[in-house]
Design an enzyme around this catalytic site. Sequence first.
Site, PDB file in Angstrom:
ATOM      1  N   LEU A 172       0.867  -1.173   0.000  1.00  0.00           N
ATOM      2  CA  LEU A 172       0.000   0.000   0.000  1.00  0.00           C
ATOM      3  C   LEU A 172       0.901   1.218   0.000  1.00  0.00           C
ATOM      4  O   LEU A 172       1.959   1.209   0.645  1.00  0.00           O
ATOM      5  CB  LEU A 172      -0.897   0.019   1.245  1.00  0.00           C
ATOM      6  CG  LEU A 172      -1.951  -1.080   1.387  1.00  0.00           C
ATOM      7  CD1 LEU A 172      -2.689  -0.932   2.718  1.00  0.00           C
ATOM      8  CD2 LEU A 172      -2.953  -1.044   0.231  1.00  0.00           C
ATOM      9  N   ASP A 173       0.513   2.244  -0.711  1.00  0.00           N
ATOM     10  CA  ASP A 173       1.298   3.471  -0.701  1.00  0.00           C
ATOM     11  C   ASP A 173       1.466   3.984   0.732  1.00  0.00           C
ATOM     12  O   ASP A 173       0.618   3.725   1.589  1.00  0.00           O
ATOM     13  CB  ASP A 173       0.618   4.554  -1.538  1.00  0.00           C
ATOM     14  CG  ASP A 173       0.513   4.178  -3.003  1.00  0.00           C
ATOM     15  OD1 ASP A 173       1.346   3.371  -3.470  1.00  0.00           O
ATOM     16  OD2 ASP A 173      -0.402   4.677  -3.673  1.00  0.00           O
ATOM     17  N   ARG A 174       2.524   4.695   0.935  1.00  0.00           N
ATOM     18  CA  ARG A 174       2.810   5.215   2.273  1.00  0.00           C
ATOM     19  C   ARG A 174       1.613   5.964   2.862  1.00  0.00           C
ATOM     20  O   ARG A 174       1.276   5.818   4.033  1.00  0.00           O
ATOM     21  CB  ARG A 174       4.024   6.146   2.219  1.00  0.00           C
ATOM     22  CG  ARG A 174       4.450   6.699   3.559  1.00  0.00           C
ATOM     23  CD  ARG A 174       5.728   7.501   3.437  1.00  0.00           C
ATOM     24  NE  ARG A 174       6.294   7.792   4.738  1.00  0.00           N
ATOM     25  CZ  ARG A 174       7.535   8.227   4.925  1.00  0.00           C
ATOM     26  NH1 ARG A 174       8.335   8.411   3.892  1.00  0.00           N
ATOM     27  NH2 ARG A 174       7.983   8.471   6.139  1.00  0.00           N
ATOM     28  N   ARG A 208      -5.098   6.224  -7.745  1.00  0.00           N
ATOM     29  CA  ARG A 208      -4.728   7.648  -7.787  1.00  0.00           C
ATOM     30  C   ARG A 208      -4.581   8.140  -9.221  1.00  0.00           C
ATOM     31  O   ARG A 208      -5.045   9.235  -9.572  1.00  0.00           O
ATOM     32  CB  ARG A 208      -3.441   7.850  -6.997  1.00  0.00           C
ATOM     33  CG  ARG A 208      -3.591   7.511  -5.524  1.00  0.00           C
ATOM     34  CD  ARG A 208      -2.256   7.295  -4.828  1.00  0.00           C
ATOM     35  NE  ARG A 208      -1.456   8.497  -4.827  1.00  0.00           N
ATOM     36  CZ  ARG A 208      -0.202   8.534  -4.355  1.00  0.00           C
ATOM     37  NH1 ARG A 208       0.367   7.436  -3.878  1.00  0.00           N
ATOM     38  NH2 ARG A 208       0.477   9.674  -4.370  1.00  0.00           N
TER      39      ARG A 208
END
Length: 242
Positions: free
Chosen positions: A54-56, A166
């Site tokens: 997962l993205d930060r 995104r």
Amino acid sequence: MNLEILFQDEYLVVINKPAGLLVHRTELDKAEEDAVVQRLRDQTGQWVFPVHRLDRGTSGVLVMAFSPKTARYLSEQFANAATAKTYHCLVRGLCPDNGVVDYPLAKLNEQKGKSRFKIEGTEKEAQTEFSCLQHYELPFPVSRYDSMRLSWVKVTPKQGRKHQIRRHFKHQFHPLVGDSCYGCRHVNKVIRAAWPDEQRLMLHASSLTFFHPDTHRTMTFNAQLDHKLLSVLAKLEQFKIN
């Protein structure tokens, strides 16, 4: 600080990852030593192996394996789109009631200190289904507009391309609120000023379904929204529109 463990057995551990925490250390951020892998190793007393990422800035359901063999088995499910993932996000504008973003995504050159650009010829298919749960209109001027419109959206990506949600919502002109890479700087600036204590990427991995590596049974895990997202949604209540 200990991570919230949703499930653990001898094969794997599932957590509710907090926003702002890396899954593992990366060359792009060598100075950052705090990451899920290190925390879980200390918390469980076992080595853990990443299965997906997962993205930060993204919170929510994340699974880690306790052996390379289990990690490979689970990673293949993600690579073959055999998992089911549900996200929730806050986006700019009045999003359509539902739809599918079908837009191939290329790899990005992301060398530190250089501008991001697509690597031609690396495009792969990517589809993201979505349904809008609520529209909002806030009396906050944004750029040349007198008000700010937002949408709370449920999202189901078919694949797991890097930054798929995104990038897809940016492509649809509905960038995610709080997104510093693909978002709208005007909206982000207004949100920062209005709600300084709730700053984060407004993206949460709500649910994940996969097959257990030993029993092969279907397993589904749900992760609750964190306090920042809950606070934002509470503040948006008064600005709901049909």
